[in-house]
Design a protein around this motif. Structure first.
Motif, mmCIF file in Angstrom:
data_model
loop_
_atom_site.group_PDB
_atom_site.id
_atom_site.type_symbol
_atom_site.label_atom_id
_atom_site.label_comp_id
_atom_site.label_asym_id
_atom_site.label_seq_id
_atom_site.Cartn_x
_atom_site.Cartn_y
_atom_site.Cartn_z
ATOM 1 N N ASP A 174 0.819 -1.221 0.000
ATOM 2 C CA ASP A 174 0.000 0.000 0.000
ATOM 3 C C ASP A 174 0.849 1.265 0.000
ATOM 4 O O ASP A 174 0.387 2.322 -0.436
ATOM 5 N N VAL A 201 1.144 2.961 -3.396
ATOM 6 C CA VAL A 201 -0.083 3.386 -4.077
ATOM 7 C C VAL A 201 -0.290 4.876 -3.808
ATOM 8 O O VAL A 201 -0.465 5.303 -2.662
ATOM 9 N N GLY A 222 -4.455 6.883 -7.134
ATOM 10 C CA GLY A 222 -4.902 5.520 -7.406
ATOM 11 C C GLY A 222 -3.960 4.698 -8.249
ATOM 12 O O GLY A 222 -4.271 3.543 -8.569
ATOM 13 N N ARG A 250 -6.313 1.721 -7.815
ATOM 14 C CA ARG A 250 -7.597 2.142 -7.249
ATOM 15 C C ARG A 250 -8.149 3.302 -8.085
ATOM 16 O O ARG A 250 -8.216 4.441 -7.638
ATOM 17 N N ARG A 251 -8.508 3.001 -9.285
ATOM 18 C CA ARG A 251 -9.046 4.015 -10.191
ATOM 19 C C ARG A 251 -9.761 3.323 -11.347
ATOM 20 O O ARG A 251 -9.524 2.153 -11.629
ATOM 21 N N ASP A 293 -10.201 -6.735 -10.354
ATOM 22 C CA ASP A 293 -11.132 -7.127 -9.288
ATOM 23 C C ASP A 293 -10.610 -8.350 -8.535
ATOM 24 O O ASP A 293 -10.704 -8.416 -7.298
ATOM 25 N N HIS A 320 -7.935 -7.317 -6.013
ATOM 26 C CA HIS A 320 -8.471 -6.719 -4.789
ATOM 27 C C HIS A 320 -9.182 -7.756 -3.915
ATOM 28 O O HIS A 320 -9.114 -7.679 -2.682
ATOM 29 N N ASP A 352 -8.139 -8.484 -0.126
ATOM 30 C CA ASP A 352 -9.129 -8.419 0.956
ATOM 31 C C ASP A 352 -9.215 -9.728 1.729
ATOM 32 O O ASP A 352 -9.629 -9.735 2.900
#
Length: 223
Positions: A127, A130, A134, A152-153, A167, A170, A174
């Motif tokens: 992170d 980043v 994004g 992240r965009r 996707d 991410h 997560d």
């Protein structure tokens, strides 16, 4: 040199030191280097010759020898190769089918697949790289150039079909059991080494029934 190259050269020079470190530089001749190379073939011999030349170039500068005795030695001929094979759509699907979204192997796959990063760069990503816009941004170790990866965009129209891959990345992030500064870590939270990740990831591909599929092959697929 890149850290992986320095590590490789270091191991070769350690072996040279153990085998010949008792001998004086002043008596080193081309025949001695050739005898050492005779025990190896192909790319292994050529990599060893590069290590010798690095050592002997330094020795000339340090005035331990007057000339480089390896200068006239030619590299071995090696068969042409396309290198790391790119992954097919079927390969990608097979890996995802085998490794669940919360497996560290799956996270490594999704990170390499989306970013197109070399393993030597991927092990440093997290992170902290980043930016507020994004983009995942990092300096490539091999070339020194900057890489900018949408993270992240919204993707531009021409890349809309790639959205499922982003996707998946991410979802894998997560699903991590624990969070650390670096994305790719060991079970204890320590960053993974380049050498360890390369072998570990190749083993993960084999476990999914994929032979000769590597992290660098994913980079070629993304390209």
């Amino acid at each position: 040199l890149a850290s992986t190259t320095r590590a490789q050269r270091g191991r070769l020079l350690d072996h040279v030191s153990e085998a010949y470190g008792h001998a004086p530089f002043s008596q080193l001749r081309e025949k001695h280097v050739l005898k050492d190379l005779d025990a190896f073939a192909g790319h292994v011999a050529n990599n060893r010759l590069k290590a010798w030349r690095g050592l002997l170039s330094w020795a000339v500068e340090a005035r331990l020898i007057a000339a480089d005795p390896s200068e006239a030695i030619r590299k071995r001929r090696t068969p042409r190769s396309d290198g790391h094979a790119p992954w097919t759509d079927e390969d990608v699907a097979a890996f995802r089918d085998h490794w669940p979204i919360d497996a560290p192997q799956r996270l490594a796959f999704e990170l390499l697949h989306w970013t197109g990063a070399r393993v030597s760069d991927a092990v440093k990503l997290g992170d902290h790289v980043v930016a507020s816009d994004g983009f995942l941004t990092f300096k490539q170790e091999t070339t020194g150039g900057a890489a900018y990866v949408p993270f992240r965009r919204h993707l531009p129209a021409f890349a809309a079909a790639m959205q499922p891959d982003l996707d998946f990345l991410h979802e894998a992030l997560d699903a991590r059991q624990s969070r650390h500064v670096i994305f790719l870590t060991t079970a204890t939270g320590a960053p993974r080494s380049v050498k360890a990740v390369s072998g570990w990831f190749a083993s993960a591909a084999r476990a999914a029934g994929l032979v000769d599929r590597t992290g660098h092959g994913l980079r070629k697929t993304r390209a």
